[in-house]
Write an enzyme that holds these catalytic residues in place. Structure first.
Site, short mmCIF file in Angstrom:
data_model
loop_
_atom_site.label_atom_id
_atom_site.label_comp_id
_atom_site.label_asym_id
_atom_site.label_seq_id
_atom_site.Cartn_x
_atom_site.Cartn_y
_atom_site.Cartn_z
N PHE A 35 0.87 -1.09 0.18
CA PHE A 35 -0.03 0.05 0.07
C PHE A 35 0.99 1.20 -0.04
O PHE A 35 0.37 2.48 -0.66
CB PHE A 35 -1.06 -0.12 1.32
CG PHE A 35 -1.97 -1.18 1.45
CD1 PHE A 35 -1.72 -2.24 1.75
CD2 PHE A 35 -3.06 -1.06 0.44
CE1 PHE A 35 -2.86 -3.17 1.67
CE2 PHE A 35 -3.93 -1.95 0.48
CZ PHE A 35 -3.86 -3.15 0.84
N HIS A 119 -7.88 -8.25 9.15
CA HIS A 119 -8.77 -7.14 8.09
C HIS A 119 -9.73 -7.84 7.23
O HIS A 119 -10.15 -7.41 6.15
CB HIS A 119 -7.58 -6.14 7.45
CG HIS A 119 -6.92 -5.46 8.18
ND1 HIS A 119 -5.70 -4.68 7.79
CD2 HIS A 119 -7.08 -4.89 9.48
CE1 HIS A 119 -5.27 -3.73 8.95
NE2 HIS A 119 -6.19 -3.83 9.88
N1 APR Z 1 10.29 -7.66 1.75
C1 APR Z 1 10.09 -6.95 2.77
N2 APR Z 1 9.75 -5.75 3.10
C2 APR Z 1 8.59 -5.57 2.18
C3 APR Z 1 8.46 -6.28 0.94
C4 APR Z 1 9.40 -7.48 0.88
N3 APR Z 1 9.30 -8.15 -0.20
N4 APR Z 1 7.70 -5.45 -0.05
C5 APR Z 1 7.08 -4.42 0.94
N5 APR Z 1 7.82 -4.29 1.97
C6 APR Z 1 7.46 -3.32 2.91
C7 APR Z 1 7.49 -2.08 2.52
O1 APR Z 1 8.30 -1.41 2.59
C8 APR Z 1 6.39 -1.53 3.77
O2 APR Z 1 7.15 -1.03 4.73
O3 APR Z 1 6.30 -3.93 3.68
C9 APR Z 1 5.70 -2.69 4.22
C10 APR Z 1 4.17 -2.83 3.72
O4 APR Z 1 3.49 -1.66 4.41
P1 APR Z 1 2.16 -1.11 3.74
O5 APR Z 1 2.14 -1.17 2.39
O6 APR Z 1 1.70 0.04 4.65
O7 APR Z 1 1.16 -2.38 4.25
P2 APR Z 1 0.59 -2.76 5.55
O8 APR Z 1 1.75 -2.36 6.81
O9 APR Z 1 0.10 -4.20 5.45
O10 APR Z 1 -0.80 -1.92 5.60
C11 APR Z 1 -1.65 -1.95 6.74
O11 APR Z 1 -3.09 -0.59 5.93
O12 APR Z 1 -4.53 0.26 3.77
C12 APR Z 1 -4.61 -0.73 4.92
O13 APR Z 1 -5.84 -2.51 5.36
C13 APR Z 1 -4.70 -2.31 4.62
O14 APR Z 1 -3.88 -4.03 5.70
C14 APR Z 1 -3.40 -2.86 5.13
C15 APR Z 1 -3.03 -1.87 6.17
#
Ligand code: APR
Ligand code: ZN
Length: 236
Positions: A35, A119
């Protein structure tokens, strides 16, 4: 780098109760966008327009288009090696449960059993008005609810909605029991998911490809989830 993988493997072997918490970073190596990183979903879509109760009630077509696109993306992809390693660690009783913010159902597909989908799941659908369970075809086809004629929605938690009580309560109980919590692939920016881990008296390890140093953990491993889990698994 070997030593930190070995150190995490030692923590896993020593802990009597380990809980894993995952976020969207767990699934990017399956081809599912996260995201908030550079090409994250919220860089292309405004969550307020497609992922809120207001959007569900007042802009259903926009919300429908967004979740149809996300469902399409998920259906064409599958869990990667990292998901399967976590399932193996559950089989070997190295971890007790997974708490996930992800709605892609990949942990279940990879064989994990004790999964708390705080979620919700994009694999489930229901009528937004009467709650009658529905299915993917009815949602994608914009078919009206057979019970009340209402619109069908995905079974995910929209911004502004409470988290499913059973999942959230279960997740909190898990973390309270944990001697070790391993947080994988989440920016820890969305509450209450982002604060669940703070209910543990155990050690907390953070695995992510970006770490800004603000939140403190007992151990931080920066890098790609798939590679890290593969390397740690070599010591188990
Ligand atoms: N390996 C390690 N880290 C990764 C990788 C990877 N292959 N791909 C992405 N990341 C990291 C990104 O750098 C980021 O810090 O994973 C993290 C994902 O963060 P977000 O995109 O904010 O996702 P998340 O934390 O799951 O979001 C939480 O927000 O929009 C809502 O409901 C939605 O469940 C989601 C919630
Ligand atoms: Zn209905």
């Amino acid at each position: 780098m070997d030593s930190i993988y070995k150190a995490l493997a030692e923590e896993l072997k020593k802990s009597n109760y380990t809980v894993v918490m995952t976020g969207a970073g767990m699934s990017t190596e399956s081809g599912i966008a996260d995201f908030r990183s550079r090409d994250g979903i919220w860089k292309k879509y405004d969550p307020m327009k497609v992922a809120t109760v207001n959007a569900l009630e007042n802009d259903y077509d926009n919300l429908h288009g967004f979740y149809s696109m996300r469902d399409e993306a998920r259906i064409q992809r599958k869990p990667h090696k990292g998901h399967h390693i976590l399932a193996e660690w559950e089989d070997k009783e190295l971890i007790s449960s997974i708490i996930t913010q992800n709605v892609d159902n990949f942990h279940h597909q990879a064989g994990s059993r004790n999964v708390f989908e705080i979620h919700g799941s994009i694999d489930k659908f229901r009528c937004k008005d009467c709650g009658e369970p529905s299915d993917r075809e009815s949602f994608l086809g914009k078919e009206p609810c057979p019970e009340c004629g209402g619109k069908i929605r995905p079974g995910i938690v929209l911004f502004g909605e409470p988290l499913p009580e059973k999942e959230l309560y279960g997740a909190l109980e898990e973390v309270k029991k944990a001697e070790l919590v391993i947080i994988i692939g989440t920016s820890l920016t969305v509450y209450p998911a982002a604060s669940i881990h703070s209910n543990t008296d155990g050690r907390i390890i953070y695995i992510n490809d970006e770490y800004d140093g603000h939140k403190k953990f007992d151990m931080v491993i920066e890098g790609k989830v798939g590679e890290i889990l593969l390397e740690v698994d070599k010591f188990l």
